[in-house]
Design a protein around this motif. Sequence first.
Motif, PDB file in Angstrom:
ATOM      1  N   ALA A   1       0.837  -1.320   0.048  1.00  0.00           N
ATOM      2  CA  ALA A   1      -0.075   0.071   0.090  1.00  0.00           C
ATOM      3  C   ALA A   1       0.942   1.127  -0.150  1.00  0.00           C
ATOM      4  O   ALA A   1       1.806   1.285   0.718  1.00  0.00           O
ATOM      5  CB  ALA A   1      -1.011   0.240   1.254  1.00  0.00           C
ATOM      6  N   VAL A   2       0.588   2.194  -0.844  1.00  0.00           N
ATOM      7  CA  VAL A   2       1.259   3.549  -1.069  1.00  0.00           C
ATOM      8  C   VAL A   2       0.456   4.608  -0.367  1.00  0.00           C
ATOM      9  O   VAL A   2      -0.610   4.799  -1.217  1.00  0.00           O
ATOM     10  CB  VAL A   2       1.905   3.773  -2.429  1.00  0.00           C
ATOM     11  CG1 VAL A   2       2.702   5.000  -2.188  1.00  0.00           C
ATOM     12  CG2 VAL A   2       2.685   2.436  -2.717  1.00  0.00           C
ATOM     13  N   ARG A   3       0.637   5.285   0.475  1.00  0.00           N
ATOM     14  CA  ARG A   3      -0.386   6.259   1.463  1.00  0.00           C
ATOM     15  C   ARG A   3       0.428   7.538   1.661  1.00  0.00           C
ATOM     16  O   ARG A   3       1.530   7.670   1.890  1.00  0.00           O
ATOM     17  CB  ARG A   3      -0.886   5.395   2.652  1.00  0.00           C
ATOM     18  CG  ARG A   3      -1.279   4.085   2.423  1.00  0.00           C
ATOM     19  CD  ARG A   3      -1.248   2.998   3.812  1.00  0.00           C
ATOM     20  NE  ARG A   3      -2.260   3.725   4.688  1.00  0.00           N
ATOM     21  CZ  ARG A   3      -2.332   3.458   5.674  1.00  0.00           C
ATOM     22  NH1 ARG A   3      -1.399   2.930   6.637  1.00  0.00           N
ATOM     23  NH2 ARG A   3      -3.237   3.964   6.775  1.00  0.00           N
ATOM     24  N   SER A   4      -0.548   8.412   1.560  1.00  0.00           N
ATOM     25  CA  SER A   4       0.028   9.955   1.632  1.00  0.00           C
ATOM     26  C   SER A   4       0.137   9.838   3.261  1.00  0.00           C
ATOM     27  O   SER A   4      -0.597   9.404   4.010  1.00  0.00           O
ATOM     28  CB  SER A   4      -0.946  10.701   1.122  1.00  0.00           C
ATOM     29  OG  SER A   4      -2.202  10.693   1.873  1.00  0.00           O
ATOM     30  N   SER A   5       1.351  10.578   3.753  1.00  0.00           N
ATOM     31  CA  SER A   5       1.524  10.986   5.144  1.00  0.00           C
ATOM     32  C   SER A   5       1.748  12.528   5.191  1.00  0.00           C
ATOM     33  O   SER A   5       3.033  12.826   5.495  1.00  0.00           O
ATOM     34  CB  SER A   5       2.548  10.241   5.593  1.00  0.00           C
ATOM     35  OG  SER A   5       2.709  10.344   6.924  1.00  0.00           O
ATOM     36  N   ALA A   6       0.796  13.259   5.106  1.00  0.00           N
ATOM     37  CA  ALA A   6       1.062  14.741   5.060  1.00  0.00           C
ATOM     38  C   ALA A   6       1.384  15.374   6.393  1.00  0.00           C
ATOM     39  O   ALA A   6       1.083  14.697   7.451  1.00  0.00           O
ATOM     40  CB  ALA A   6      -0.194  15.620   4.577  1.00  0.00           C
ATOM     41  N   LEU A   7       2.184  16.269   6.242  1.00  0.00           N
ATOM     42  CA  LEU A   7       2.586  17.076   7.532  1.00  0.00           C
ATOM     43  C   LEU A   7       1.568  17.635   8.411  1.00  0.00           C
ATOM     44  O   LEU A   7       0.690  18.129   7.703  1.00  0.00           O
ATOM     45  CB  LEU A   7       3.575  18.037   7.406  1.00  0.00           C
ATOM     46  CG  LEU A   7       5.045  17.741   6.492  1.00  0.00           C
ATOM     47  CD1 LEU A   7       6.104  18.726   6.357  1.00  0.00           C
ATOM     48  CD2 LEU A   7       5.632  16.283   7.047  1.00  0.00           C
ATOM     49  N   GLY A   8       1.302  17.470   9.558  1.00  0.00           N
ATOM     50  CA  GLY A   8       0.129  17.746  10.325  1.00  0.00           C
ATOM     51  C   GLY A   8      -1.005  16.755  10.471  1.00  0.00           C
ATOM     52  O   GLY A   8      -1.919  17.087  11.185  1.00  0.00           O
ATOM     53  N   GLU A   9      -0.941  15.636   9.548  1.00  0.00           N
ATOM     54  CA  GLU A   9      -2.009  14.759   9.380  1.00  0.00           C
ATOM     55  C   GLU A   9      -1.707  14.031  10.728  1.00  0.00           C
ATOM     56  O   GLU A   9      -0.855  13.532  11.333  1.00  0.00           O
ATOM     57  CB  GLU A   9      -1.588  13.926   8.191  1.00  0.00           C
ATOM     58  CG  GLU A   9      -2.490  12.783   7.959  1.00  0.00           C
ATOM     59  CD  GLU A   9      -2.411  11.836   6.931  1.00  0.00           C
ATOM     60  OE1 GLU A   9      -3.293  11.314   6.255  1.00  0.00           O
ATOM     61  OE2 GLU A   9      -1.101  11.882   6.250  1.00  0.00           O
TER      62      GLU A   9
END
Length: 356
Positions: free
Chosen positions: A119-127
């Motif tokens: 799985a390739v998943r976003s990990s935004a700053l502040g998330e």
Amino acid sequence: MPPTYTRPLEELRRSDSTEFGGKSASLGELLSAGLRVPPGFAFSSGAFRKFAEETGVAGTIAAALKGVSPHNLDTIHVASKTIGEAMRVVPLPDDIRAELESRYEELAAATGEERPPVAVRSSALGEDSAEASHAGQQESFLWVRGPEHICDAVRDCWVSLYTPHAISYRAALRGDAETAMGVTVQLMVDAEVSGVMFTCNPVSGDPSMVAVNASWGLGIAVVGGELTPDDYLVSKVTGEVVRRTVSEKGIEYVPDAGGRGTVRQEVPGERRGQPSLGDAELAALVDVARRIEEHYGSHQDVEWAIARGMALPESLIVLQSRPVTTLPERAPTSSTSAISLVMGTFGAGEETQPSS
């Protein structure tokens, strides 16, 4: 040369969220607490900055965003389209790609599979912070195989920083704060059952309860609101199941037979009305909920999966955990499931392809 832009998930902690994003840091915390979490690695936000500067798209992004008026949806859509088109046509820098290939080879060696699905998943700053929930603002991609396709998925995660929804949300929340993103890459779980749970009752705020929603297959249908999941409410104190609502679950998402991606399929008639969880599974979930809440010291919104062909407790896998950012001031007047209330109230919005 030592890795510059990636680290194994098990090395990350909460303090790394400013560079690797909330999702990757949270997964590292869960691993440190001894929870069963799929192994993998994370890209830092530095990889995104390197991509943006080296390919020249940083200038395109800045120019497009200058034309945005926060209250004018047309300008937001134009900027999003311009940025997305520019980012998708350029490859990842060679050094970033080389690190990705090396980390993927390590996962392959650990699993004994030449091209393991991830799985390739976003990990935004502040998330996934206690101050703001970015759930659903960026993309996740499931059942991705091979370095080339993982590169594409990483880039598409970065592109999702600039969807119209994300641009609007960020403008309202943080103004001119820097935009950057980490990315999580972790082994897939072939989920027989998956869902979400909340370490309090999100309808009433009762901290002595665990609320669980569950359905067959991968979690896309549950988090995406495509069906009404089974709904359970269990006491943390006694383990008593105080509410058990079993729904007709007509669809499920499963791995594509070709080995890449997922497919939506009809659930056979005899399984639709069967409960997706029994007492043993609920007891295991409550135990995990208690451990996660104790580790973080706050109420948590947890995605989980029960792996196909495995027995408890090894089959229960934690996919992510984030704070419940708001509790209701009063209970709603009509009956509703935990997931529908949270999606509408707590900011845990729809995610295009949740990672189950």
